[in-house]
Design a protein around this motif. Structure first.
Motif, PDB file in Angstrom:
ATOM      1  N   SER A   5       1.055  -1.472   0.395  1.00 44.10           N
ATOM      2  CA  SER A   5      -0.033  -0.226  -0.072  1.00 44.10           C
ATOM      3  C   SER A   5       1.217   1.126   0.003  1.00 44.10           C
ATOM      4  N   PRO A   6       0.611   2.461  -0.819  1.00 45.70           N
ATOM      5  CA  PRO A   6      -0.504   2.455  -1.994  1.00 45.70           C
ATOM      6  C   PRO A   6      -0.341   1.245  -3.237  1.00 45.70           C
TER       7      PRO A   6
ATOM      8  N   LYS B  40      -0.122   5.994  -6.808  1.00 45.91           N
ATOM      9  CA  LYS B  40       0.670   7.462  -5.152  1.00 45.91           C
ATOM     10  C   LYS B  40       1.305   8.347  -6.161  1.00 45.91           C
TER      11      LYS B  40
ATOM     12  N   THR C  53       3.334  -0.848  -6.620  1.00 45.47           N
ATOM     13  CA  THR C  53       3.047   0.474  -5.951  1.00 45.47           C
ATOM     14  C   THR C  53       3.228   1.160  -7.265  1.00 45.47           C
TER      15      THR C  53
END
Lengths: 113, 109
Positions: A7-8, A11, A108
Motif C-alpha cells: 500500500s498504496p 501515489k 505500487t
C-alpha cells in the motif's frame, strides 16, 4: 498475492516530499525485499531485510531507507522524492524451501512530479 | 558483479510456432528463476532451476539450465495468444536476486 500486500497501489507526490510505501506479509517469512521496476532494467533491488531490525542495501539504495520493526511489515521511505524515483515498486518475500520462487506483491506505482 | 542478459528483448511470434528465450549470466550461481509478468500486474513464478542440467516443463513452456555455460533457456512450443507476456529470468545470489531486462513476447494469430 494472498500472503503479501502493498500500500498504496498508486501515489502521486511532489518533488522533495518524503514518501513511505508499506509491505505487509501474513506468512512470517524472514526475508523481505524491495525492488523497483523500470523499462529496460528488469527489477533492481533497493533494500532487503533478513529479520526484525536487520536490513541491508541493495543495488540501487541511494535516496531510500527502510525499516522493519515487526516481522510482517517492511517499510520503504523515499526521504526526499525526486523525479528519477518515479517507478513501480515491488515488495517480495522469500519462501522457505529451495523449490519456490519469490512471491511478489501487487506493486505500487509512484509518480513524482 | 553479476550481470544477467536476456535475449531477445522483444519477440513477436505467430501462433503455433516455437521459439527460445536465452538468459546468460556472468558469475556462478546455484539457482535460477523464470517469472512471467502480464501488463500492469505482478510477477508470477514459473520455474526454479537448482542444478546443472535441470529441466522443468509446464504446458507449452520448458526451462533448462546449464551452469557450466551460465545459460538458461525458456523454450516455447506451439505458441498460443495466452502466452503473450513479459518473461524474466533471475539469478540467485546471497541476499539478492538479479534480474534480466525481460523479454516481451507477443503471440499473434
Amino acid at each position: 498475492d494472498a500472503g503479501i500486500t502493498q500500500s498504496p497501489r498508486h501515489k502521486v507526490t511532489e518533488t522533495g516530499t518524503p514518501v513511505t510505501l508499506r509491505c505487509h506479509q501474513t506468512e512470517n517469512h524472514r526475508y523481505m525485499y524491495w525492488y523497483r521496476q523500470d523499462p529496460g532494467h528488469g527489477l533492481r533491488l533497493i533494500h532487503y531485510s533478513y529479520g526484525v531490525k536487520d536490513t541491508d542495501k541493495g543495488e540501487v539504495s541511494d535516496g531510500y531507507s527502510v525499516s522493519r520493526s515487526k516481522t510482517e511489515d517492511f517499510l520503504l521511505t523515499l526521504e526526499s522524492a525526486t523525479s528519477s524515483q518515479t517507478s513501480v515498486y515491488f515488495c517480495a518475500i522469500r519462501p522457505t524451501g529451495l523449490n519456490y520462487g519469490y512471491t511478489f506483491g501487487s506493486g505500487t506505482r509512484l509518480t513524482v512530479v | 558483479e553479476l550481470k544477467v542478459e536476456q535475449n531477445p528483448l522483444f519477440l513477436s511470434m505467430q501462433e503455433g510456432k516455437n521459439y527460445t528465450i536465452y538468459c546468460n549470466y556472468s558469475t556462478t550461481s546455484d539457482r535460477l528463476y523464470w517469472y512471467r509478468q502480464d501488463p500492469g500486474k505482478s510477477l508470477e513464478s514459473l520455474f526454479v532451476l537448482l542444478s546443472n542440467g535441470a529441466v522443468k516443463q509446464e504446458g507449452r513452456l520448458m526451462a533448462s539450465l546449464d551452469t557450466k555455460a551460465r545459460l538458461s533457456t525458456l523454450h516455447i512450443t506451439a505458441a498460443v495468444h495466452d502466452l503473450s507476456a513479459t518473461y524474466f529470468c533471475a539469478v540467485f545470489q546471497p541476499n539478492d536476486m538479479r534480474f534480466g531486462a525481460g523479454t516481451r513476447l507477443t503471440v499473434k494469430p
